[in-house]
Design a protein around this motif. Structure first.
Motif, mmCIF file in Angstrom:
data_model
loop_
_atom_site.group_PDB
_atom_site.id
_atom_site.type_symbol
_atom_site.label_atom_id
_atom_site.label_comp_id
_atom_site.label_asym_id
_atom_site.label_seq_id
_atom_site.Cartn_x
_atom_site.Cartn_y
_atom_site.Cartn_z
ATOM 1 N N VAL A 75 0.958 -1.253 0.002
ATOM 2 C CA VAL A 75 -0.502 -0.010 0.113
ATOM 3 C C VAL A 75 1.101 1.184 -0.088
ATOM 4 O O VAL A 75 0.640 2.146 -0.481
ATOM 5 C CB VAL A 75 -0.909 -0.476 1.165
ATOM 6 C CG1 VAL A 75 -1.880 1.486 1.245
ATOM 7 C CG2 VAL A 75 -2.226 -1.026 1.089
ATOM 8 N N GLU A 115 -8.203 -3.543 -3.458
ATOM 9 C CA GLU A 115 -9.140 -4.485 -4.505
ATOM 10 C C GLU A 115 -7.902 -5.245 -4.759
ATOM 11 O O GLU A 115 -7.849 -6.737 -4.311
ATOM 12 C CB GLU A 115 -9.443 -3.258 -5.449
ATOM 13 C CG GLU A 115 -11.007 -3.317 -5.350
ATOM 14 C CD GLU A 115 -10.834 -1.817 -4.761
ATOM 15 O OE1 GLU A 115 -9.518 -1.379 -5.551
ATOM 16 O OE2 GLU A 115 -11.554 -1.312 -4.694
ATOM 17 N N ASP A 116 -6.657 -4.535 -5.464
ATOM 18 C CA ASP A 116 -5.906 -5.574 -5.971
ATOM 19 C C ASP A 116 -5.574 -6.209 -4.288
ATOM 20 O O ASP A 116 -4.752 -7.489 -3.822
ATOM 21 C CB ASP A 116 -4.226 -5.537 -6.225
ATOM 22 C CG ASP A 116 -5.136 -4.128 -7.077
ATOM 23 O OD1 ASP A 116 -5.504 -5.066 -8.055
ATOM 24 O OD2 ASP A 116 -3.627 -3.137 -7.736
ATOM 25 N N GLU A 125 -9.676 -0.268 3.912
ATOM 26 C CA GLU A 125 -10.553 0.697 3.296
ATOM 27 C C GLU A 125 -11.358 2.141 4.218
ATOM 28 O O GLU A 125 -11.267 2.837 3.587
ATOM 29 C CB GLU A 125 -12.051 0.429 2.978
ATOM 30 C CG GLU A 125 -11.263 -1.022 1.811
ATOM 31 C CD GLU A 125 -12.670 -2.140 1.107
ATOM 32 O OE1 GLU A 125 -13.912 -1.830 1.880
ATOM 33 O OE2 GLU A 125 -12.085 -2.450 0.086
ATOM 34 N N THR A 171 -4.673 -0.989 -5.913
ATOM 35 C CA THR A 171 -5.460 -0.738 -5.269
ATOM 36 C C THR A 171 -5.528 -1.589 -3.744
ATOM 37 O O THR A 171 -5.663 -3.068 -3.464
ATOM 38 C CB THR A 171 -6.504 -0.721 -5.897
ATOM 39 O OG1 THR A 171 -6.710 -1.836 -6.259
ATOM 40 C CG2 THR A 171 -6.338 0.006 -7.393
#
Length: 358
Positions: free
Chosen positions: A58, A67-68, A338, A65
């Motif tokens: 990150v 999501e990845d 998130e 992302t």
């Protein structure tokens, strides 16, 4: 209680699982993560855990992302199931094999969704959980089929073939993946129930209590979602559920379809006082009731898994408990990252986590 050969069989397995379980985030670390003010602070905490590589990805920025990262973490969970499979044999190993296939199930859903939306193979690939060389499905070949009917045809030789063929006319008529995804779910979870029933003695009891409870939970949640979100008839709701699991049946599902409140249903299934109903008391409408029911049952299941991990060590339950705790931790970690990226405070984050003391 497992004795003799059973105890010997599980002693080595549980010693190795305890080594894996020691890598689960401690209560203190989890408390620090949920209290972190932002994503940067949460990542600095993760750098001191087994998820240091996640923090590094990150922080590196670029094309990575959340999501990845979710897919990478799911791949780690899938690998842990495969690793745990090496600890057991026979029907116990068969159960873990079927449990591992729920990662394949999610990938198949991602393929159908991608084809339905006209996405390119490269775009869809980003939503697939990396399965390595252990999956028997040819993912690269499937990625390039590029149509829902074509994928149904390509899967005709698998155990999903007949349910998908039955669901395809509904897709062609309504242009909705609802029937396709329900067909996949029902086929998979019936296979999982069969793998539980193939066990005997204490192994069956453990699998029924942990994995069987998952089937009960899903059947109840599906019925409420179908009623509230899709406004399906009672007959349709019964047809789009598992009909019966270890603690649910068509009579219970029909009662849900006809308006039974979740408090009554949970008492019928698990007994008075077995499930914490406090979240349900906060629901203000049908939609928030379903959301709070989902959190209530996920936390109930997590508690069962945690008890199994701390119970008698020479049983299948300890292995299953670890796998549930590890997958739940990964799902919570994705949600937490998130949330911290949006600078949510601890109270708001906790409402969306399974493992959190509000």
């Amino acid at each position: 209680m497992a004795i003799g050969l059973d105890a010997v069989r599980y002693s080595a397995a549980n010693a190795r699982v305890k080594g894996l379980a020691s890598q689960l985030l401690s209560d203190e670390t989890w408390q620090a993560l949920t209290s972190a003010e932002d994503l940067g602070i949460a990542l600095s905490i993760l750098r001191g855990t087994v998820y240091a590589d996640v923090a590094a990805d990150v922080e590196a920025g670029g094309a990575i992302t959340l999501e990845d990262l979710e897919r990478r973490l799911d791949a780690r969970a899938a690998q842990n199931v495969r690793r745990t499979m090496t600890f057991v044999s026979g029907a116990q190993r068969d159960l873990l094999q079927v449990w591992w296939q729920h990662f394949e199930l999610e990938n198949l859903k991602a393929l159908f969704r991608g084809f339905d939306q006209g996405m390119s193979p490269d775009a869809i690939r980003r939503f697939l959980i990396p399965m390595g060389q252990t999956s028997r499905l040819p993912w690269e070949v499937l990625l390039h089929i590029q149509s829902v009917p074509g994928l149904v045809d390509r899967l005709s030789g698998t155990h999903y073939g007949q349910p998908l063929r039955n669901a395809l006319p509904a897709y062609n008529r309504e242009r909705s993946l609802f029937a396709i995804e329900i067909a996949l779910d029902i086929r998979y979870y019936r296979d999982l129930a069969a793998a539980i029933n193939a066990l005997g003695g204490a192994d069956f009891d453990d699998a029924r209590r942990i994995i069987g409870t998952r089937l009960d939970i899903l059947n109840i949640l599906w019925a409420y979602r179908h009623r509230v979100y899709y406004n399906l008839s009672a007959e349709e709701i019964v047809n789009y559920t598992l009909w019966h699991t270890f603690r649910t049946d068509t009579n219970l599902i029909r009662d849900i379809a006809l308006g039974a409140p979740p408090e009554d249903i949970l008492e019928r299934v698990w007994g008075r006082g077995s499930v914490d109903l406090s979240l349900l008391e906060r629901a203000t409408d049908e939609a928030s009731m379903v959301t709070n029911l989902e959190s209530t049952l996920e936390r109930f299941w997590w508690g069962l898994a945690r008890s199994a991990m701390g119970g008698y060590p020479f049983r299948l339950g300890a292995l299953l408990g670890y796998l549930v705790l590890q997958e739940t931790e990964i799902a919570d970690l994705v949600t937490l990252l998130e949330a911290k990226a949006m600078r949510w405070d601890r109270e708001r984050v906790c409402r969306h986590l399974v493992r959190c003391e509000e």
